[in-house]
Design an enzyme around this catalytic site. Structure first.
Site, PDB file in Angstrom:
ATOM      1  CB  SER A   1      -0.895   0.012   1.247  1.00 13.10           C
ATOM      2  OG  SER A   1      -1.582   1.241   1.370  1.00 13.10           O
TER       3      SER A   1
ATOM      4  CE1 TYR B   1      -4.161  -2.746   5.636  1.00 15.28           C
ATOM      5  CE2 TYR B   1      -3.855  -0.380   5.364  1.00 15.28           C
ATOM      6  CZ  TYR B   1      -4.052  -1.630   4.817  1.00 15.28           C
ATOM      7  OH  TYR B   1      -4.136  -1.774   3.457  1.00 15.28           O
TER       8      TYR B   1
ATOM      9  CE  LYS C   1      -1.593  -3.818   3.265  1.00 15.28           C
ATOM     10  NZ  LYS C   1      -1.745  -5.015   2.412  1.00 15.28           N
TER      11      LYS C   1
ATOM     12  CB  THR D   1     -13.167  -0.475  -1.479  1.00 12.96           C
ATOM     13  OG1 THR D   1     -12.251  -0.349  -0.378  1.00 12.96           O
ATOM     14  CG2 THR D   1     -12.412  -0.264  -2.787  1.00 12.96           C
TER      15      THR D   1
END
Length: 223
Positions: free
Chosen positions: A91, A104, A108, A142
């Site tokens: 990401s 999170y 990444k 999304t």
């Protein structure tokens, strides 16, 4: 996927694979895989100062450790055959820090290191043609970002160093993604296709381009 394959008269077989299940990962051991896309990922959020460390463990287990285990399983046949391509979906947020999202984003950052290390390691196998690449999506609308952000407020509203600021933090984070998210996913889908089909894989496939340029600028100025 099967319905699309039937409609287009394509010989495609799909199987369920829970990346965290050793039994499911074992399903790939006898498959002759040309391209592996490590796309599975979950999110979480909260301040480093107080978030339950098990939330970090959970995201790392899915986003990093299980991806490594699956990659190792697939690489056995790729190395034996002498060719293949491994793609990690990282990401753009894995290249800069974002407050309250480290459970999170840390995964990444880790995938960036894993992917680039593996890329250089495979180059050392000079008689093999195994390529490794990263896909770095930016922010797309999304619903994932909103769900990720909201996970922290389940517990922060009850007990947190920041409980007096929770409403403000929630609005700020949601507004941030509202401003930057792309509505159409076309640009990142194109990068997925290129990552698979390019004659020679690039190190990174990035979209949207303007978000990638902005992240690079932030890194240059020391963000």
């Amino acid at each position: 996927m099967n319905s699309i394959a039937q409609k287009e008269n394509l010989n495609i077989k799909s199987i369920k694979l829970d990346i965290r299940s050793e039994k499911d990962r074992d399903l790939v051991k006898n498959l002759d895989i040309d391209v592996l896309i490590n796309n599975a990922g979950i999110g979480d959020s909260g301040s480093v100062s107080e978030v339950d460390v098990d939330r970090y463990r959970n995201t790392f287990e899915t986003n990093v450790f299980s991806a490594i285990e699956l990659t190792q399983a697939v690489l056995r046949n790729m190395i034996k055959r002498g060719s293949g391509r491994v793609i990690f979906v990282s990401s753009l947020i894995g290249r800069i820090t974002v407050p309250f999202l480290s459970p999170y984003t840390a995964t990444k950052f880790a995938l960036e290191a894993v992917g680039m290390s593996l890329r250089d390691e495979m180059k050392a196998l000079k008689d093999k043609n195994i390529e490794v690449a990263l896909i770095e999506p930016g922010a797309y609308h999304t619903g994932f970002n909103q769900k990720n952000v909201m996970k922290q407020f389940v517990w922060m509203k009850k007990d947190s160093y920041f409980k007096d600021q929770v409403d403000k933090l929630e609005k700020k984070q949601l507004k941030y993604f509202e401003k930057i998210e792309m509505k159409s996913t076309k640009s990142i889908v194109e990068q997925y296709v290129k990552a698979v089909e390019d004659k020679k894989a690039k190190e990174r496939y990035i979209a949207p381009c303007y978000q990638g340029a902005f992240i690079q600028f932030q890194r240059i100025i020391g963000k």
